[in-house]
Enzyme design. Structure first.
Site, short mmCIF file in Angstrom:
data_model
loop_
_atom_site.label_atom_id
_atom_site.label_comp_id
_atom_site.label_asym_id
_atom_site.label_seq_id
_atom_site.Cartn_x
_atom_site.Cartn_y
_atom_site.Cartn_z
N LYS A 67 0.82 -1.22 0.00
CA LYS A 67 0.00 0.00 0.00
C LYS A 67 0.86 1.28 0.00
CE LYS A 67 -3.86 -2.37 2.27
NZ LYS A 67 -4.94 -2.29 3.29
N TYR A 97 -12.36 -2.17 -3.41
CA TYR A 97 -12.86 -2.26 -2.04
C TYR A 97 -14.38 -2.11 -1.96
CZ TYR A 97 -8.30 -2.48 0.28
OH TYR A 97 -7.06 -2.89 0.75
N ASN A 138 -2.08 0.01 6.74
CA ASN A 138 -1.57 -1.24 7.30
C ASN A 138 -0.66 -2.02 6.33
OD1 ASN A 138 -3.61 -2.06 5.65
ND2 ASN A 138 -4.73 -3.23 7.17
N HIS A 175 -2.10 -5.49 1.45
CA HIS A 175 -3.37 -6.22 1.28
C HIS A 175 -3.04 -7.65 0.96
CE1 HIS A 175 -7.09 -7.69 -0.51
NE2 HIS A 175 -6.37 -8.09 -1.54
N GLU A 186 -9.18 -10.65 -8.05
CA GLU A 186 -8.25 -9.54 -7.89
C GLU A 186 -7.08 -9.64 -8.89
OE1 GLU A 186 -9.44 -9.15 -3.17
OE2 GLU A 186 -7.40 -9.73 -3.66
P1 ATP Z 1 -7.07 -6.01 3.13
O1 ATP Z 1 -8.40 -6.31 2.46
O2 ATP Z 1 -6.52 -4.65 2.76
O3 ATP Z 1 -6.10 -7.13 2.96
P2 ATP Z 1 -8.08 -6.97 5.61
O4 ATP Z 1 -8.72 -8.05 4.78
O5 ATP Z 1 -7.17 -7.40 6.70
O6 ATP Z 1 -7.31 -5.95 4.70
P3 ATP Z 1 -10.60 -5.61 5.61
O7 ATP Z 1 -11.62 -5.80 6.67
O8 ATP Z 1 -10.82 -6.25 4.27
O9 ATP Z 1 -9.20 -6.06 6.22
O10 ATP Z 1 -10.41 -4.06 5.41
C1 ATP Z 1 -9.85 -3.54 4.22
C2 ATP Z 1 -8.95 -2.39 4.56
O11 ATP Z 1 -9.74 -1.31 5.05
C3 ATP Z 1 -7.94 -2.65 5.68
O12 ATP Z 1 -6.77 -3.30 5.23
C4 ATP Z 1 -7.65 -1.24 6.15
O13 ATP Z 1 -6.74 -0.58 5.27
C5 ATP Z 1 -9.01 -0.59 6.05
N1 ATP Z 1 -9.76 -0.68 7.31
C6 ATP Z 1 -10.35 -1.79 7.84
N2 ATP Z 1 -10.95 -1.50 9.01
C7 ATP Z 1 -10.73 -0.19 9.23
C8 ATP Z 1 -11.08 0.72 10.27
N3 ATP Z 1 -11.81 0.33 11.33
N4 ATP Z 1 -10.67 2.01 10.14
C9 ATP Z 1 -9.96 2.44 9.08
N5 ATP Z 1 -9.60 1.64 8.06
C10 ATP Z 1 -9.97 0.34 8.13
MG MG Z 2 -9.87 -7.69 3.04
#
Ligand code: ATP
Ligand code: MG
Length: 150
Positions: A11, A51, A114, A117, A128
């Site tokens: 990211k 997303y 974070n 992804h 994807e």
């Molecule tokens: P990713 O899909 O990016 O691999 P993930 O599967 O661990 O991450 P998801 O629940 O799919 O988590 O959330 C997608 C992304 O949205 C997260 O990686 C983060 O960047 C963002 N995100 C998730 N929860 C929050 C939150 N509570 N506040 C802000 N951003 C969030």
């Molecule tokens: Mg995810």
């Protein structure tokens, strides 16, 4: 039978903080082979579609803004049981809950920024990969190109 392929994004925060190299080193060290990779900047529309599952969540707008704030590395990774193995390597979404030695524990700045992804299912991984890579950009283990489908 679990797929041997998953999809990842390094990211914007991790790219601008010069963490591409260390993150790719962790990926290789954990036994993943990179079969496709490029540095691109997502358009707002691409980030929205990627997303889309989170479109009703309160963080969606800011997430799209963050994901389009600078270039990202997109890549396809190969390893047995790739989706599950890679989710283990990246750690929990919230870096404060991520285990020691995971990519997010080491490189995430916050729950939003974070670092990486990782696909959460074989079906999503396939979607994807197809979203970002043409067949001509996908390589077999022997270096030959144009993989029809993973
Ligand atoms: P990713 O899909 O990016 O691999 P993930 O599967 O661990 O991450 P998801 O629940 O799919 O988590 O959330 C997608 C992304 O949205 C997260 O990686 C983060 O960047 C963002 N995100 C998730 N929860 C929050 C939150 N509570 N506040 C802000 N951003 C969030
Ligand atoms: Mg995810």
């Amino acid at each position: 039978m679990k797929s041997n392929y998953t999809f990842t994004i390094i990211k914007p925060g991790a790219v601008s903080n010069e963490h591409i190299g260390p993150i790719l080193a962790m990926i290789n060290k954990a036994g993943f082979h990179i079969t496709a990779m490029k540095l691109i900047r997502l358009s707002v529309r691409q980030a929205q579609v990627f997303y889309e599952v989170h479109k009703d969540r309160p963080f969606y707008g800011e997430l799209v803004e963050f994901m389009t704030s600078g270039p990202v590395v997109v890549a396809i990774l190969e390893k047995a049981n790739a989706v599950e193995e890679y989710r283990k390597l990246i750690g929990a979404t919230d870096p404060s809950k991520a285990e020691d030695g995971t990519i997010r524990k080491m490189f995430a700045e916050s729950i939003q920024k974070n670092a990486v992804h990782g696909s959460d299912s074989d079906e999503n991984a396939k979607q994807e990969m197809n979203f970002f890579f043409a067949r001509t950009e996908r390589f077999n283990r022997d270096g030959s190109c144009c993989v029809m489908e993973y």
